[in-house]
Scaffold this motif. Structure first.
Motif, PDB file in Angstrom:
ATOM      1  N   VAL B 164     -15.125  27.076 -62.988  1.00 22.70           N
ATOM      2  CA  VAL B 164     -14.352  26.848 -64.583  1.00 22.70           C
ATOM      3  C   VAL B 164     -12.590  26.925 -64.424  1.00 22.70           C
ATOM      4  O   VAL B 164     -12.798  26.080 -65.586  1.00 22.70           O
ATOM      5  N   ASP B 165     -12.325  27.477 -63.369  1.00 21.40           N
ATOM      6  CA  ASP B 165     -10.408  27.635 -64.001  1.00 21.40           C
ATOM      7  C   ASP B 165     -10.503  25.776 -63.266  1.00 21.40           C
ATOM      8  O   ASP B 165      -9.260  25.494 -64.062  1.00 21.40           O
ATOM      9  N   ALA B 166     -11.136  25.439 -62.821  1.00 18.38           N
ATOM     10  CA  ALA B 166     -10.451  23.952 -61.406  1.00 18.38           C
ATOM     11  C   ALA B 166     -10.873  22.584 -62.817  1.00 18.38           C
ATOM     12  O   ALA B 166     -10.110  22.170 -63.145  1.00 18.38           O
ATOM     13  N   TRP B 167     -11.866  23.135 -63.345  1.00 17.09           N
ATOM     14  CA  TRP B 167     -11.958  22.264 -65.234  1.00 17.09           C
ATOM     15  C   TRP B 167     -10.810  22.410 -66.021  1.00 17.09           C
ATOM     16  O   TRP B 167     -10.577  21.715 -66.377  1.00 17.09           O
ATOM     17  N   ARG B 168     -10.808  23.969 -66.346  1.00 15.02           N
ATOM     18  CA  ARG B 168      -9.904  24.071 -67.066  1.00 15.02           C
ATOM     19  C   ARG B 168      -8.073  23.414 -66.672  1.00 15.02           C
ATOM     20  O   ARG B 168      -7.569  22.932 -67.408  1.00 15.02           O
ATOM     21  N   ARG B 169      -7.676  23.509 -65.296  1.00  6.96           N
ATOM     22  CA  ARG B 169      -6.772  23.026 -64.896  1.00  6.96           C
ATOM     23  C   ARG B 169      -7.030  20.923 -65.488  1.00  6.96           C
ATOM     24  O   ARG B 169      -5.455  20.578 -64.849  1.00  6.96           O
ATOM     25  N   GLY B 170      -8.176  21.220 -65.517  1.00  4.14           N
ATOM     26  CA  GLY B 170      -8.561  19.572 -65.782  1.00  4.14           C
ATOM     27  C   GLY B 170      -8.240  18.140 -64.197  1.00  4.14           C
ATOM     28  O   GLY B 170      -7.981  17.853 -63.802  1.00  4.14           O
ATOM     29  N   GLN B 171      -8.814  19.417 -63.248  1.00  4.07           N
ATOM     30  CA  GLN B 171      -8.953  19.249 -61.754  1.00  4.07           C
ATOM     31  C   GLN B 171     -10.469  18.329 -62.029  1.00  4.07           C
ATOM     32  O   GLN B 171     -11.846  18.356 -62.640  1.00  4.07           O
ATOM     33  N   SER B 172     -10.134  17.098 -61.713  1.00  9.27           N
ATOM     34  CA  SER B 172     -11.956  16.237 -61.371  1.00  9.27           C
ATOM     35  C   SER B 172     -13.179  16.685 -60.625  1.00  9.27           C
ATOM     36  O   SER B 172     -12.776  17.149 -58.996  1.00  9.27           O
ATOM     37  N   LEU B 173     -13.941  17.111 -61.226  1.00  7.41           N
ATOM     38  CA  LEU B 173     -14.789  17.771 -60.018  1.00  7.41           C
ATOM     39  C   LEU B 173     -16.352  17.987 -60.832  1.00  7.41           C
ATOM     40  O   LEU B 173     -16.115  17.955 -61.671  1.00  7.41           O
ATOM     41  N   SER B 174     -17.051  17.934 -60.048  1.00  3.03           N
ATOM     42  CA  SER B 174     -18.722  17.534 -60.606  1.00  3.03           C
ATOM     43  C   SER B 174     -19.534  17.923 -59.477  1.00  3.03           C
ATOM     44  O   SER B 174     -19.234  18.255 -58.300  1.00  3.03           O
ATOM     45  N   ILE B 175     -20.506  18.506 -60.242  1.00  2.00           N
ATOM     46  CA  ILE B 175     -21.477  19.416 -59.166  1.00  2.00           C
ATOM     47  C   ILE B 175     -22.579  18.938 -59.447  1.00  2.00           C
ATOM     48  O   ILE B 175     -23.010  18.169 -60.206  1.00  2.00           O
ATOM     49  N   HIS B 176     -23.330  18.121 -58.230  1.00  2.00           N
ATOM     50  CA  HIS B 176     -24.495  17.551 -58.010  1.00  2.00           C
ATOM     51  C   HIS B 176     -25.841  18.213 -57.126  1.00  2.00           C
ATOM     52  O   HIS B 176     -25.217  18.938 -56.780  1.00  2.00           O
ATOM     53  N   GLY B 177     -26.294  18.160 -57.445  1.00  2.00           N
ATOM     54  CA  GLY B 177     -27.568  19.166 -57.156  1.00  2.00           C
ATOM     55  C   GLY B 177     -28.872  17.577 -56.600  1.00  2.00           C
ATOM     56  O   GLY B 177     -29.105  16.724 -57.412  1.00  2.00           O
ATOM     57  N   TRP B 178     -29.219  18.118 -54.937  1.00  2.00           N
ATOM     58  CA  TRP B 178     -29.871  16.942 -54.734  1.00  2.00           C
ATOM     59  C   TRP B 178     -31.135  17.508 -53.669  1.00  2.00           C
ATOM     60  O   TRP B 178     -30.902  18.844 -53.608  1.00  2.00           O
ATOM     61  N   ILE B 179     -31.992  16.859 -53.124  1.00  2.00           N
ATOM     62  CA  ILE B 179     -32.823  17.815 -52.493  1.00  2.00           C
ATOM     63  C   ILE B 179     -33.207  16.278 -51.069  1.00  2.00           C
ATOM     64  O   ILE B 179     -33.259  15.506 -51.263  1.00  2.00           O
ATOM     65  N   TYR B 180     -32.841  16.840 -49.432  1.00  2.97           N
ATOM     66  CA  TYR B 180     -33.384  15.581 -48.461  1.00  2.97           C
ATOM     67  C   TYR B 180     -34.780  15.978 -48.028  1.00  2.97           C
ATOM     68  O   TYR B 180     -35.850  17.673 -48.248  1.00  2.97           O
ATOM     69  N   SER B 181     -35.714  14.941 -47.571  1.00  4.38           N
ATOM     70  CA  SER B 181     -36.138  15.604 -47.102  1.00  4.38           C
ATOM     71  C   SER B 181     -36.438  15.274 -45.645  1.00  4.38           C
ATOM     72  O   SER B 181     -36.830  14.430 -45.179  1.00  4.38           O
ATOM     73  N   ILE B 182     -37.441  16.726 -45.166  1.00  8.18           N
ATOM     74  CA  ILE B 182     -36.908  16.238 -43.780  1.00  8.18           C
ATOM     75  C   ILE B 182     -38.310  15.135 -42.810  1.00  8.18           C
ATOM     76  O   ILE B 182     -37.797  14.827 -41.917  1.00  8.18           O
ATOM     77  N   ARG B 183     -39.475  14.850 -43.610  1.00  8.89           N
ATOM     78  CA  ARG B 183     -39.925  13.760 -43.700  1.00  8.89           C
ATOM     79  C   ARG B 183     -39.491  12.528 -43.332  1.00  8.89           C
ATOM     80  O   ARG B 183     -39.845  11.314 -42.097  1.00  8.89           O
ATOM     81  N   ASP B 184     -38.928  12.097 -44.536  1.00  5.51           N
ATOM     82  CA  ASP B 184     -38.188  10.409 -44.239  1.00  5.51           C
ATOM     83  C   ASP B 184     -36.902  10.730 -44.100  1.00  5.51           C
ATOM     84  O   ASP B 184     -35.722   9.122 -44.366  1.00  5.51           O
ATOM     85  N   GLY B 185     -36.292  11.799 -44.049  1.00  2.44           N
ATOM     86  CA  GLY B 185     -34.936  11.509 -43.098  1.00  2.44           C
ATOM     87  C   GLY B 185     -33.998  11.154 -45.169  1.00  2.44           C
ATOM     88  O   GLY B 185     -32.404  10.880 -45.086  1.00  2.44           O
ATOM     89  N   LEU B 186     -34.807  10.968 -46.057  1.00  2.00           N
ATOM     90  CA  LEU B 186     -33.845  10.620 -48.144  1.00  2.00           C
ATOM     91  C   LEU B 186     -33.510  11.677 -48.909  1.00  2.00           C
ATOM     92  O   LEU B 186     -33.440  12.733 -48.759  1.00  2.00           O
ATOM     93  N   VAL B 187     -32.410  11.452 -49.533  1.00  4.36           N
ATOM     94  CA  VAL B 187     -32.061  12.202 -50.054  1.00  4.36           C
ATOM     95  C   VAL B 187     -32.805  12.151 -51.151  1.00  4.36           C
ATOM     96  O   VAL B 187     -32.384  10.466 -51.489  1.00  4.36           O
ATOM     97  N   ARG B 188     -32.956  12.541 -52.295  1.00  2.00           N
ATOM     98  CA  ARG B 188     -33.238  12.632 -53.406  1.00  2.00           C
ATOM     99  C   ARG B 188     -31.890  13.314 -54.883  1.00  2.00           C
ATOM    100  O   ARG B 188     -31.589  15.151 -54.661  1.00  2.00           O
ATOM    101  N   ASP B 189     -31.628  12.703 -55.763  1.00  2.00           N
ATOM    102  CA  ASP B 189     -31.230  13.041 -56.566  1.00  2.00           C
ATOM    103  C   ASP B 189     -31.505  13.868 -57.758  1.00  2.00           C
ATOM    104  O   ASP B 189     -33.271  13.198 -57.987  1.00  2.00           O
ATOM    105  N   LEU B 190     -31.336  15.005 -57.664  1.00  2.00           N
ATOM    106  CA  LEU B 190     -32.050  15.478 -58.646  1.00  2.00           C
ATOM    107  C   LEU B 190     -31.660  15.325 -60.141  1.00  2.00           C
ATOM    108  O   LEU B 190     -32.301  16.141 -60.851  1.00  2.00           O
ATOM    109  N   GLU B 191     -30.794  14.741 -60.222  1.00  2.00           N
ATOM    110  CA  GLU B 191     -30.294  14.145 -61.640  1.00  2.00           C
ATOM    111  C   GLU B 191     -29.478  15.638 -62.953  1.00  2.00           C
ATOM    112  O   GLU B 191     -30.055  15.865 -63.454  1.00  2.00           O
ATOM    113  N   THR B 192     -28.780  16.422 -61.886  1.00  2.00           N
ATOM    114  CA  THR B 192     -28.701  17.233 -62.289  1.00  2.00           C
ATOM    115  C   THR B 192     -27.006  17.468 -62.561  1.00  2.00           C
ATOM    116  O   THR B 192     -26.227  18.648 -62.773  1.00  2.00           O
TER     117      THR B 192
END
Lengths: 186, 231
Positions: B164-192
């Motif tokens: 929250v402080d970083a955003w208040r300072r105007g710092q560019s910051l994004s938080i991403h939620g991903w999930i990885y499958s060990i079965r195929d080595g691919l990452v999925r973006d959970l759109e969050t």
């Protein structure tokens, strides 16, 4: 040796239409079931057919389960609506995938034994049951997916969803799709 | 056995130097990663490798089940350093399907100290017991909670005072939620992905799921195995 594969390969360009890809893959699973019944009930060992089944069960089928379990189903869980009532269907299908992979392992064991001994699995009642059971369950499973899951997926998934599914279907098979373009490279 | 690791290290360092004589000099002079990775300790999820980044490009924090609790000093130290000193621009919470920590919560058995660590995930399972009830396959139940856990950690991070402080300072910051499958080595973006305080506020009060009825807390039988309260 047969020159023409008994289970038709998928046209590579179908990867750009992921739901049609999965539908076509289900058709190949039906061909697999037909082949399994032939091998499982024959009184002579059908070697070429047995090898083709083994290849499919070892490579194609596990990939298809990942296509659905780790990609299509989670995406549908995020996109579907209350009226779709898809949760319990997806839950049941996931359990079936698990059971199918166990049945596939039993079938692989049976085929490997048959090839090693040179003896047709159809000569043994228990082995024959492994083959016919697999085909029976697999056909039911595919029918449910074609009748319920794919129509809802066609309704709910966006163009961006389909594109991302395509990209991962291809990557899982060693192909890299350009996120913007159409060309696939290995 | 352990000597092999030291030999591997010699081989790795020598090969790196042979390919790029300036590599270690450059690396030693500065650490300026753009990304903080919060991932699982699972040995099959090598953070740098799966996103194709080199040493120096990814600041990494790993623990069992990729949790980001606001009371964890380890996480807080990493987060503050990443945001205030390194000034990372992206935080990636990356879970993975088949997570052993999540599986331990769902199996209903006791696992010692792990049960304390996983209490938040236990509560998450209880919040989703209606959803879990619809899933018969145990592995799919695990995977469902793996996804929900990533979303919960993104939500928790988006309310963390350092963020929250970083955003208040105007710092560019994004938080991403991903999930990885060990079965195929691919990452999925959970759109969050959360990019600012407004998006964080929206994420903090999620709408009830449109797909499901009322919470099954009122249902007659418990669906998530409950352990004796951890002391």
């Amino acid at each position: 040796m047969n020159q023409v594969p008994l289970i038709e390969p998928l046209p590579p360009e179908l990867v750009h239409e992921p739901l049609n890809w999965l539908f076509a893959e289900h058709y190949r699973h039906r061909q697999l079931c037909h082949l399994i019944e032939r091998v499982g009930t024959a009184t002579v060992l059908l070697t070429d057919e047995a090898h083709e089944i083994l290849t499919f069960l070892r490579h194609d089928m596990p990939l298809h389960v990942i296509d659905e379990e780790d990609d299509l189903f989670p995406l549908l869980r995020r996109r579907c609506q209350a009226a779709d009532e898809l949760d319990s269907v997806l839950g049941a299908l996931s359990a079936q995938h698990h059971d199918d992979l166990n049945r596939a392992r039993a079938l692989i064991d049976s085929l490997e034994r048959a090839l090693a001994d040179g003896r047709a699995p159809g000569q043994d009642r228990e082995s024959r049951r492994v083959f016919t059971d697999f085909a029976l369950h697999e056909r039911r499973h595919i029918a449910l997916e074609n009748a319920v899951v794919l129509p809802i997926a066609r309704l709910r998934l966006t163009a961006a969803d389909l594109r991302s599914l395509s990209i991962r279907l291809a990557a899982r098979r060693g192909l890299l799709l350009d996120p913007q373009g159409e060309e696939a490279t290995s | 056995m352990i000597e092999a690791l030291l030999r591997n290290n010699l081989d790795w360092a020598a090969t790196r130097t042979r390919l790029d004589p300036e590599y270690f000099r450059r690396l030693s002079e500065q650490q300026a990663p753009d990304y903080l990775w919060i991932g699982c300790s699972d040995s099959r999820v090598p953070a740098n490798e799966i996103v194709g980044l080199q040493p120096g490009e990814l600041f990494v924090h790993r623990n069992v089940a990729n949790l980001a609790p606001a009371q964890d000093m380890n996480l807080l130290a990493v987060l503050q350093f990443a945001l205030e000193t390194l000034k990372v621009r992206h935080i990636i919470v990356c879970g993975h399907y088949g997570c052993g920590g999540v599986r331990a919560v769902l199996d209903g058995r006791r696992h010692g100290i792990l049960d304390h660590w996983m209490q938040r995930v236990q509560r998450l399972c209880e919040d989703h017991d209606a959803d879990l009830d619809a899933i018969r396959d145990p592995e799919t139940r695990v995977n469902f909670i793996c996804e929900k856990n990533v979303l919960a950690q993104v939500r928790s991070l988006s309310r963390n005072p350092f963020v929250v402080d970083a955003w208040r300072r105007g710092q560019s910051l994004s938080i991403h939620g991903w999930i990885y499958s060990i079965r195929d080595g691919l990452v999925r973006d959970l759109e969050t992905t959360v990019c600012d305080a407004d998006a964080a506020a929206r994420l903090a009060t999620p709408l009830p799921s449109p797909r499901r009825g009322s919470s099954s807390r009122t249902a007659s039988r418990p669906r998530v195995p409950r352990r004796p309260e951890a002391r």
